[in-house]
Design a protein around this motif. Structure first.
Motif, PDB file in Angstrom:
ATOM      1  N   ILE A  86       0.826  -1.212   0.000  1.00 60.71           N
ATOM      2  CA  ILE A  86       0.000   0.000   0.000  1.00 60.71           C
ATOM      3  C   ILE A  86       0.862   1.265   0.000  1.00 60.71           C
ATOM      4  O   ILE A  86       0.533   2.249  -0.654  1.00 60.71           O
ATOM      5  N   ALA A  87       1.968   1.247   0.716  1.00 60.21           N
ATOM      6  CA  ALA A  87       2.824   2.434   0.843  1.00 60.21           C
ATOM      7  C   ALA A  87       3.434   2.869  -0.485  1.00 60.21           C
ATOM      8  O   ALA A  87       3.829   4.027  -0.637  1.00 60.21           O
ATOM      9  N   LYS A  88       3.506   1.983  -1.449  1.00 60.76           N
ATOM     10  CA  LYS A  88       4.107   2.312  -2.751  1.00 60.76           C
ATOM     11  C   LYS A  88       3.264   3.296  -3.566  1.00 60.76           C
ATOM     12  O   LYS A  88       3.779   3.953  -4.458  1.00 60.76           O
ATOM     13  N   PHE A  89       1.983   3.414  -3.271  1.00 51.96           N
ATOM     14  CA  PHE A  89       1.110   4.307  -4.036  1.00 51.96           C
ATOM     15  C   PHE A  89       1.394   5.767  -3.672  1.00 51.96           C
ATOM     16  O   PHE A  89       1.389   6.127  -2.498  1.00 51.96           O
ATOM     17  N   PRO A  90       1.608   6.634  -4.663  1.00 50.39           N
ATOM     18  CA  PRO A  90       1.881   8.046  -4.358  1.00 50.39           C
ATOM     19  C   PRO A  90       0.682   8.755  -3.718  1.00 50.39           C
ATOM     20  O   PRO A  90       0.856   9.758  -3.032  1.00 50.39           O
ATOM     21  N   GLU A  91      -0.513   8.246  -3.908  1.00 50.59           N
ATOM     22  CA  GLU A  91      -1.707   8.861  -3.316  1.00 50.59           C
ATOM     23  C   GLU A  91      -1.757   8.687  -1.797  1.00 50.59           C
ATOM     24  O   GLU A  91      -2.450   9.416  -1.102  1.00 50.59           O
ATOM     25  N   VAL A  92      -1.024   7.696  -1.287  1.00 53.90           N
ATOM     26  CA  VAL A  92      -1.017   7.419   0.153  1.00 53.90           C
ATOM     27  C   VAL A  92       0.024   8.320   0.813  1.00 53.90           C
ATOM     28  O   VAL A  92       1.221   8.113   0.680  1.00 53.90           O
ATOM     29  N   ALA A  93      -0.465   9.323   1.551  1.00 53.43           N
ATOM     30  CA  ALA A  93       0.420  10.281   2.223  1.00 53.43           C
ATOM     31  C   ALA A  93       0.949   9.712   3.531  1.00 53.43           C
ATOM     32  O   ALA A  93       2.072  10.010   3.931  1.00 53.43           O
ATOM     33  N   SER A  94       0.152   8.907   4.213  1.00 52.03           N
ATOM     34  CA  SER A  94       0.617   8.238   5.423  1.00 52.03           C
ATOM     35  C   SER A  94      -0.146   6.931   5.590  1.00 52.03           C
ATOM     36  O   SER A  94      -1.272   6.777   5.111  1.00 52.03           O
ATOM     37  N   LEU A  95       0.499   6.013   6.273  1.00 50.28           N
ATOM     38  CA  LEU A  95      -0.061   4.675   6.484  1.00 50.28           C
ATOM     39  C   LEU A  95       0.390   4.202   7.853  1.00 50.28           C
ATOM     40  O   LEU A  95       1.584   4.201   8.146  1.00 50.28           O
ATOM     41  N   ARG A  96      -0.580   3.819   8.675  1.00 50.97           N
ATOM     42  CA  ARG A  96      -0.264   3.380  10.034  1.00 50.97           C
ATOM     43  C   ARG A  96      -1.059   2.127  10.377  1.00 50.97           C
ATOM     44  O   ARG A  96      -2.230   2.032  10.035  1.00 50.97           O
ATOM     45  N   LEU A  97      -0.412   1.210  11.076  1.00 48.93           N
ATOM     46  CA  LEU A  97      -1.100   0.082  11.692  1.00 48.93           C
ATOM     47  C   LEU A  97      -1.620   0.602  13.020  1.00 48.93           C
ATOM     48  O   LEU A  97      -0.862   1.203  13.786  1.00 48.93           O
ATOM     49  N   VAL A  98      -2.907   0.429  13.282  1.00 42.35           N
ATOM     50  CA  VAL A  98      -3.517   1.011  14.477  1.00 42.35           C
ATOM     51  C   VAL A  98      -4.266  -0.045  15.284  1.00 42.35           C
ATOM     52  O   VAL A  98      -4.590  -1.125  14.777  1.00 42.35           O
ATOM     53  N   SER A  99      -4.553   0.283  16.519  1.00 36.91           N
ATOM     54  CA  SER A  99      -5.395  -0.586  17.338  1.00 36.91           C
ATOM     55  C   SER A  99      -6.831  -0.096  17.215  1.00 36.91           C
ATOM     56  O   SER A  99      -7.076   1.033  16.803  1.00 36.91           O
ATOM     57  N   GLY A 100      -7.778  -0.930  17.563  1.00 32.68           N
ATOM     58  CA  GLY A 100      -9.174  -0.504  17.538  1.00 32.68           C
ATOM     59  C   GLY A 100     -10.002  -1.309  16.566  1.00 32.68           C
ATOM     60  O   GLY A 100      -9.744  -2.490  16.328  1.00 32.68           O
ATOM     61  N   ASN A 101     -10.990  -0.650  15.971  1.00 28.77           N
ATOM     62  CA  ASN A 101     -11.973  -1.328  15.121  1.00 28.77           C
ATOM     63  C   ASN A 101     -11.501  -1.604  13.698  1.00 28.77           C
ATOM     64  O   ASN A 101     -12.210  -2.245  12.937  1.00 28.77           O
ATOM     65  N   GLU A 109      -4.463  11.419  -0.609  1.00 30.76           N
ATOM     66  CA  GLU A 109      -4.621  12.733  -1.214  1.00 30.76           C
ATOM     67  C   GLU A 109      -4.827  12.609  -2.713  1.00 30.76           C
ATOM     68  O   GLU A 109      -4.288  11.697  -3.346  1.00 30.76           O
ATOM     69  N   GLY A 110      -5.617  13.530  -3.255  1.00 26.98           N
ATOM     70  CA  GLY A 110      -5.865  13.547  -4.690  1.00 26.98           C
ATOM     71  C   GLY A 110      -6.369  14.911  -5.122  1.00 26.98           C
ATOM     72  O   GLY A 110      -6.518  15.822  -4.300  1.00 26.98           O
ATOM     73  N   GLN A 123      -7.675   0.553  -6.465  1.00 24.13           N
ATOM     74  CA  GLN A 123      -6.322   0.134  -6.100  1.00 24.13           C
ATOM     75  C   GLN A 123      -6.242  -0.533  -4.724  1.00 24.13           C
ATOM     76  O   GLN A 123      -5.494  -1.492  -4.548  1.00 24.13           O
ATOM     77  N   ILE A 124      -6.983  -0.014  -3.756  1.00 23.01           N
ATOM     78  CA  ILE A 124      -6.890  -0.523  -2.392  1.00 23.01           C
ATOM     79  C   ILE A 124      -7.874  -1.662  -2.138  1.00 23.01           C
ATOM     80  O   ILE A 124      -7.481  -2.745  -1.679  1.00 23.01           O
ATOM     81  N   ALA A 125      -9.148  -1.441  -2.428  1.00 25.29           N
ATOM     82  CA  ALA A 125     -10.171  -2.459  -2.147  1.00 25.29           C
ATOM     83  C   ALA A 125      -9.906  -3.803  -2.828  1.00 25.29           C
ATOM     84  O   ALA A 125     -10.178  -4.846  -2.225  1.00 25.29           O
ATOM     85  N   PRO A 126      -9.364  -3.836  -4.046  1.00 27.31           N
ATOM     86  CA  PRO A 126      -9.123  -5.138  -4.688  1.00 27.31           C
ATOM     87  C   PRO A 126      -7.943  -5.945  -4.118  1.00 27.31           C
ATOM     88  O   PRO A 126      -7.772  -7.109  -4.491  1.00 27.31           O
ATOM     89  N   ILE A 127      -7.149  -5.372  -3.233  1.00 27.91           N
ATOM     90  CA  ILE A 127      -6.057  -6.142  -2.637  1.00 27.91           C
ATOM     91  C   ILE A 127      -6.680  -7.333  -1.920  1.00 27.91           C
ATOM     92  O   ILE A 127      -7.601  -7.157  -1.108  1.00 27.91           O
ATOM     93  N   PRO A 128      -6.221  -8.543  -2.206  1.00 24.34           N
ATOM     94  CA  PRO A 128      -6.901  -9.742  -1.701  1.00 24.34           C
ATOM     95  C   PRO A 128      -7.134  -9.777  -0.188  1.00 24.34           C
ATOM     96  O   PRO A 128      -8.173 -10.252   0.261  1.00 24.34           O
TER      97      PRO A 128
END
Length: 162
Positions: A86-101, A109-110, A123-128
């Motif tokens: 996911i981090a390879k996509f230029p549209e993704v400004a930040s990516l974090r593993l989080v706790s919670g729901n 960003e776009g 791009q994101i939803a089709p990731i298996p």
């Protein structure tokens, strides 16, 4: 306070300060500040220097969204592998593993809401491993990276009294 932490605090406040100003504020010599900065960069503590942009002050379109992402792991795939993909996509400004729901929090960003929603859907939803996405579009920013955006127009509504 530790010299490195003090220097980091100053950089977070204003990354454009020159080494002379940083030296004056920390009580260190300029060469010590330069050395500490080099060490922090080499250690991967300081990963870059960026401006905080108030996109609403430009005429160009710019949309930000917070995306909640749930994934289902299998024996061969872990969070790290999904994050790298996911981090390879230029549209993704930040990516974090989080706790919670949900598992991951993405800042996307776009140029338009359509661009962002298409990116998430195509791009994101089709990731298996992705089982669910929830997108929240940012409508107004009041503070970002510690900087308040308080130069907005004053409330121009008429006051009403009984």
């Amino acid at each position: 306070m530790d010299a490195k932490r003090e220097l980091l605090t100053l950089l977070l406040s204003n990354a454009r300060e020159d080494t002379a100003d940083l030296a004056r504020q920390t009580g260190l010599s300029e060469s010590d500040v330069e050395s500490l900065l080099s060490d922090l960069e080499a250690e991967g503590v300081v990963r870059g220097y960026q401006a905080v942009v108030d996109w609403s002050n430009l005429t160009d379109e710019h949309v930000e969204a917070k995306v909640e992402l749930n994934v289902e792991l299998d024996r061969e795939t872990g969070y790290e592998q999904i994050a790298r993909r996911i981090a390879k996509f230029p549209e993704v400004a930040s990516l974090r593993l989080v706790s919670g729901n949900y598992d991951f929090a993405l800042d996307v960003e776009g140029e338009s809401m359509h661009d962002v929603s298409n990116f998430v859907a195509e791009q994101i939803a089709p990731i298996p491993e992705v089982t669910q996405t929830v997108t929240h579009f940012v409508m107004e920013t009041y503070k970002k990276r510690g900087i308040e955006f308080d130069d907005r127009d004053e409330d121009d509504r008429l006051s009403v009294s009984p």
